[in-house]
Design an enzyme around this catalytic site. Structure first.
Site, PDB file in Angstrom:
ATOM      1  N   LEU A 148       3.633  15.776  -6.438  1.00 40.19           N
ATOM      2  CA  LEU A 148       4.997  16.254  -6.179  1.00 40.19           C
ATOM      3  C   LEU A 148       6.050  15.165  -6.362  1.00 40.19           C
ATOM      4  O   LEU A 148       7.225  15.393  -6.115  1.00 40.19           O
ATOM      5  CB  LEU A 148       5.092  16.830  -4.752  1.00 40.19           C
ATOM      6  CG  LEU A 148       4.104  17.953  -4.405  1.00 40.19           C
ATOM      7  CD1 LEU A 148       4.189  18.297  -2.925  1.00 40.19           C
ATOM      8  CD2 LEU A 148       4.379  19.169  -5.267  1.00 40.19           C
ATOM      9  N   ALA A 175       5.250   9.779  -3.963  1.00 40.55           N
ATOM     10  CA  ALA A 175       5.033   8.331  -4.035  1.00 40.55           C
ATOM     11  C   ALA A 175       6.205   7.648  -4.736  1.00 40.55           C
ATOM     12  O   ALA A 175       6.642   6.569  -4.326  1.00 40.55           O
ATOM     13  CB  ALA A 175       3.724   8.029  -4.762  1.00 40.55           C
ATOM     14  N   HIS A 228       0.836  -1.204   0.000  1.00 42.22           N
ATOM     15  CA  HIS A 228       0.000   0.000   0.000  1.00 42.22           C
ATOM     16  C   HIS A 228       0.867   1.248   0.000  1.00 42.22           C
ATOM     17  O   HIS A 228       1.822   1.345   0.761  1.00 42.22           O
ATOM     18  CB  HIS A 228      -0.903   0.010   1.231  1.00 42.22           C
ATOM     19  CG  HIS A 228      -1.818   1.182   1.321  1.00 42.22           C
ATOM     20  ND1 HIS A 228      -2.841   1.405   0.416  1.00 42.22           N
ATOM     21  CD2 HIS A 228      -1.866   2.209   2.198  1.00 42.22           C
ATOM     22  CE1 HIS A 228      -3.475   2.518   0.755  1.00 42.22           C
ATOM     23  NE2 HIS A 228      -2.905   3.022   1.828  1.00 42.22           N
ATOM     24  N   THR A 229       0.502   2.198  -0.853  1.00 37.94           N
ATOM     25  CA  THR A 229       1.153   3.508  -0.880  1.00 37.94           C
ATOM     26  C   THR A 229       0.102   4.558  -0.600  1.00 37.94           C
ATOM     27  O   THR A 229      -0.993   4.504  -1.161  1.00 37.94           O
ATOM     28  CB  THR A 229       1.786   3.786  -2.271  1.00 37.94           C
ATOM     29  OG1 THR A 229       2.667   2.713  -2.596  1.00 37.94           O
ATOM     30  CG2 THR A 229       2.556   5.095  -2.273  1.00 37.94           C
ATOM     31  N   CYS A 278       0.789  -3.389  -4.458  1.00 41.71           N
ATOM     32  CA  CYS A 278       0.165  -2.065  -4.544  1.00 41.71           C
ATOM     33  C   CYS A 278       0.016  -1.652  -6.005  1.00 41.71           C
ATOM     34  O   CYS A 278       0.965  -1.746  -6.788  1.00 41.71           O
ATOM     35  CB  CYS A 278       1.025  -1.050  -3.794  1.00 41.71           C
ATOM     36  SG  CYS A 278       0.525   0.658  -4.053  1.00 41.71           S
ATOM     37  N   SER A 279      -1.174  -1.200  -6.375  1.00 42.01           N
ATOM     38  CA  SER A 279      -1.427  -0.830  -7.769  1.00 42.01           C
ATOM     39  C   SER A 279      -0.589   0.364  -8.218  1.00 42.01           C
ATOM     40  O   SER A 279      -0.225   0.453  -9.391  1.00 42.01           O
ATOM     41  CB  SER A 279      -2.911  -0.554  -7.994  1.00 42.01           C
ATOM     42  OG  SER A 279      -3.334   0.539  -7.194  1.00 42.01           O
ATOM     43  N   TYR A 280      -0.254   1.266  -7.312  1.00 44.20           N
ATOM     44  CA  TYR A 280       0.609   2.387  -7.714  1.00 44.20           C
ATOM     45  C   TYR A 280       1.970   1.853  -8.151  1.00 44.20           C
ATOM     46  O   TYR A 280       2.508   2.257  -9.181  1.00 44.20           O
ATOM     47  CB  TYR A 280       0.796   3.424  -6.588  1.00 44.20           C
ATOM     48  CG  TYR A 280       1.850   4.442  -6.980  1.00 44.20           C
ATOM     49  CD1 TYR A 280       1.524   5.486  -7.836  1.00 44.20           C
ATOM     50  CD2 TYR A 280       3.169   4.306  -6.570  1.00 44.20           C
ATOM     51  CE1 TYR A 280       2.495   6.385  -8.267  1.00 44.20           C
ATOM     52  CE2 TYR A 280       4.147   5.194  -6.988  1.00 44.20           C
ATOM     53  CZ  TYR A 280       3.803   6.230  -7.835  1.00 44.20           C
ATOM     54  OH  TYR A 280       4.778   7.101  -8.262  1.00 44.20           O
TER      55      TYR A 280
END
Length: 112
Positions: free
Chosen positions: A60, A63, A50-51, A85-87
């Site tokens: 910015l 992440a 998770h992010t 995590c999808s990011y």
């Protein structure tokens, strides 16, 4: 707690990212942005689960800095990474394919 000041290439504009080992996360110095992980396979695999970046800090590149800190830590500790995590899987890795060499592969590692 260890610091990872220059994890994203250094310079005064890079945010300070801190490794919070007790909480299994890398976080901004103010603790408001973070990337959580779970260790698997006896600590040989870091699952980035998770992010989170608050809306006031989005856009910015924070992440990305969190991801770089996590991947640098994995590399320095000979760990593989699972990008749950999808990011990480859908945004960070496509833009930063040089980190793909650290990705966990069930074909070459012991099963989780």
């Amino acid at each position: 707690m260890a610091t990872a000041n220059d994890v994203a290439g250094g310079g005064s504009s890079a945010p300070k990212i801190v490794w919070n080992e007790a909480k299994h996360r890398f976080e901004s110095e103010d603790k408001k942005a973070y990337i959580d992980y779970v260790l698997r396979d006896n600590g040989k695999v870091m699952d980035l689960v998770h992010t989170y970046v608050p809306s006031s800090k989005r856009g910015l590149g924070l992440a990305s800095h969190l991801c770089v800190a996590a991947f640098n830590h994995a590399k320095a500790n000979s760990m593989s990474v699972i990008p749950t995590c999808s990011y990480v899987s859908d945004t960070f890795l496509p833009k930063n394919p040089s980190w793909n060499s650290l990705l966990y592969s069930p074909d070459t590692k012991s099963s989780i």
